[in-house]
Design a protein around this motif. Structure first.
Motif, PDB file in Angstrom:
ATOM      1  N   ASP A  55       0.822  -1.207   0.000  1.00 40.73           N
ATOM      2  CA  ASP A  55       0.000   0.000   0.000  1.00 40.73           C
ATOM      3  C   ASP A  55       0.857   1.258   0.000  1.00 40.73           C
ATOM      4  OD1 ASP A  55      -2.313  -1.437  -0.078  1.00 40.73           O
ATOM      5  OD2 ASP A  55      -2.765  -1.236   2.061  1.00 40.73           O
ATOM      6  N   ARG A  58       2.097   2.124  -3.441  1.00 39.71           N
ATOM      7  CA  ARG A  58       1.121   2.556  -4.449  1.00 39.71           C
ATOM      8  C   ARG A  58       1.287   4.045  -4.704  1.00 39.71           C
ATOM      9  NH1 ARG A  58      -4.645   0.590  -2.543  1.00 39.71           N
ATOM     10  NH2 ARG A  58      -5.287   1.586  -4.476  1.00 39.71           N
ATOM     11  N   ILE A  60      -0.418   6.950  -5.887  1.00 38.46           N
ATOM     12  CA  ILE A  60      -1.725   7.492  -6.229  1.00 38.46           C
ATOM     13  C   ILE A  60      -1.540   8.957  -6.608  1.00 38.46           C
ATOM     14  CG2 ILE A  60      -4.053   7.956  -5.399  1.00 38.46           C
ATOM     15  CD1 ILE A  60      -3.574   5.598  -3.431  1.00 38.46           C
ATOM     16  N   ASN A  88      -2.584   7.516 -12.060  1.00 34.97           N
ATOM     17  CA  ASN A  88      -2.123   6.319 -11.366  1.00 34.97           C
ATOM     18  C   ASN A  88      -3.188   5.856 -10.373  1.00 34.97           C
ATOM     19  OD1 ASN A  88       0.422   6.271 -12.649  1.00 34.97           O
ATOM     20  ND2 ASN A  88       1.149   7.853 -11.261  1.00 34.97           N
ATOM     21  N   GLU A  89      -3.527   4.590 -10.418  1.00 34.13           N
ATOM     22  CA  GLU A  89      -4.564   3.950  -9.598  1.00 34.13           C
ATOM     23  C   GLU A  89      -5.973   4.350 -10.025  1.00 34.13           C
ATOM     24  OE1 GLU A  89      -4.019   1.473  -7.304  1.00 34.13           O
ATOM     25  OE2 GLU A  89      -1.885   1.620  -7.692  1.00 34.13           O
ATOM     26  N   ASN A  90      -6.113   5.108 -11.135  1.00 35.23           N
ATOM     27  CA  ASN A  90      -7.412   5.442 -11.734  1.00 35.23           C
ATOM     28  C   ASN A  90      -8.409   6.068 -10.762  1.00 35.23           C
ATOM     29  OD1 ASN A  90      -6.754   4.514 -14.386  1.00 35.23           O
ATOM     30  ND2 ASN A  90      -6.906   2.439 -13.592  1.00 35.23           N
ATOM     31  N   GLY A  91      -7.910   6.917  -9.881  1.00 35.42           N
ATOM     32  CA  GLY A  91      -8.805   7.591  -8.941  1.00 35.42           C
ATOM     33  C   GLY A  91      -9.583   8.731  -9.567  1.00 35.42           C
ATOM     34  N   PRO A 102      -8.854   6.078  -3.630  1.00 32.28           N
ATOM     35  CA  PRO A 102      -8.712   4.624  -3.634  1.00 32.28           C
ATOM     36  C   PRO A 102      -8.038   4.078  -2.371  1.00 32.28           C
ATOM     37  CG  PRO A 102      -7.028   5.583  -5.024  1.00 32.28           C
ATOM     38  CD  PRO A 102      -7.879   6.726  -4.502  1.00 32.28           C
ATOM     39  N   GLN A 103      -7.390   4.962  -1.599  1.00 31.67           N
ATOM     40  CA  GLN A 103      -6.705   4.518  -0.385  1.00 31.67           C
ATOM     41  C   GLN A 103      -6.631   5.676   0.608  1.00 31.67           C
ATOM     42  OE1 GLN A 103      -2.638   3.359  -0.866  1.00 31.67           O
ATOM     43  NE2 GLN A 103      -2.539   2.408   1.127  1.00 31.67           N
TER      44      GLN A 103
END
Length: 190
Positions: A55, A58, A60, A88-91, A102-103
């Protein structure tokens, strides 16, 4: 000592040894069970730590900009930055202009506006349904471009929504001078 006494003593000795062996076997079984539980707990901790490290790795982040000028026509109009250069991470959703977290973590968001020719615009950032901060941009002269930037640092939970919207109806458009000089919205987790 006669044979009967020796036999009784040997039987007692065998019985003591058998009891000791049973006790030892029981202790080893208990130790083995405890050992297996400790090994399982270690594996669980390693899995949890590995997940946390993943995590943390990642990345983001997003950067989106306008592909065309956008006229602000109403109060609380969401600005849709339709060209996502990085996501990045398609938020970030370039179809509706909304970043969905996303996180959980601490995030930085920035937005830049470009307007032109005797107009003004007020934009604000909305985080989880609450307008947190806004900017006012005002051009005063003919042929005058003006640009303003806003930024915030916020704590988000998974699923929180962040977007830029108009505070009132305008009157000016967010202007696009070229593919490089335009209004933009970006964010990343720190």
């Amino acid at each position: 000592m006669n044979i009967a006494q020796r036999s009784s003593k040997n039987n007692q000795l065998i019985s003591n040894i058998t009891s000791l062996l049973e006790e030892t076997r029981s202790n080893l079984t208990s130790l083995s069970s405890n050992f297996n539980q400790e090994i399982q707990a270690i594996h669980n901790n390693i899995s949890m730590i590995s997940g946390s490290v993943h995590d943390l790795k990642r990345q983001i982040s997003f950067f989106a900009k306008l592909s065309r000028s956008v006229r602000i026509t109403k109060r609380h109009q969401t600005v849709v930055y339709d060209l996502a250069q990085t996501n990045n991470e398609n938020g970030y959703n370039p179809k509706n202009g909304i970043f969905t977290c996303p996180q959980s973590g601490t995030y930085v968001f920035m937005w830049n506006t470009l307007i032109y020719v005797r107009t003004y615009i007020r934009l604000e950032i909305v985080v989880s349904g609450t307008a947190l901060y806004g900017i006012l941009e005002d051009t005063e002269e003919a042929g005058d471009y003006d640009s303003a930037t806003g930024s915030v640092i916020v704590n988000l939970n998974v699923g929180d929504k962040v977007f830029i919207r108009s505070r009132d109806s305008g009157p000016g458009p967010l202007y696009l001078d070229s593919s490089i000089v335009t209004s933009s919205f970006s964010g990343y987790r720190i």
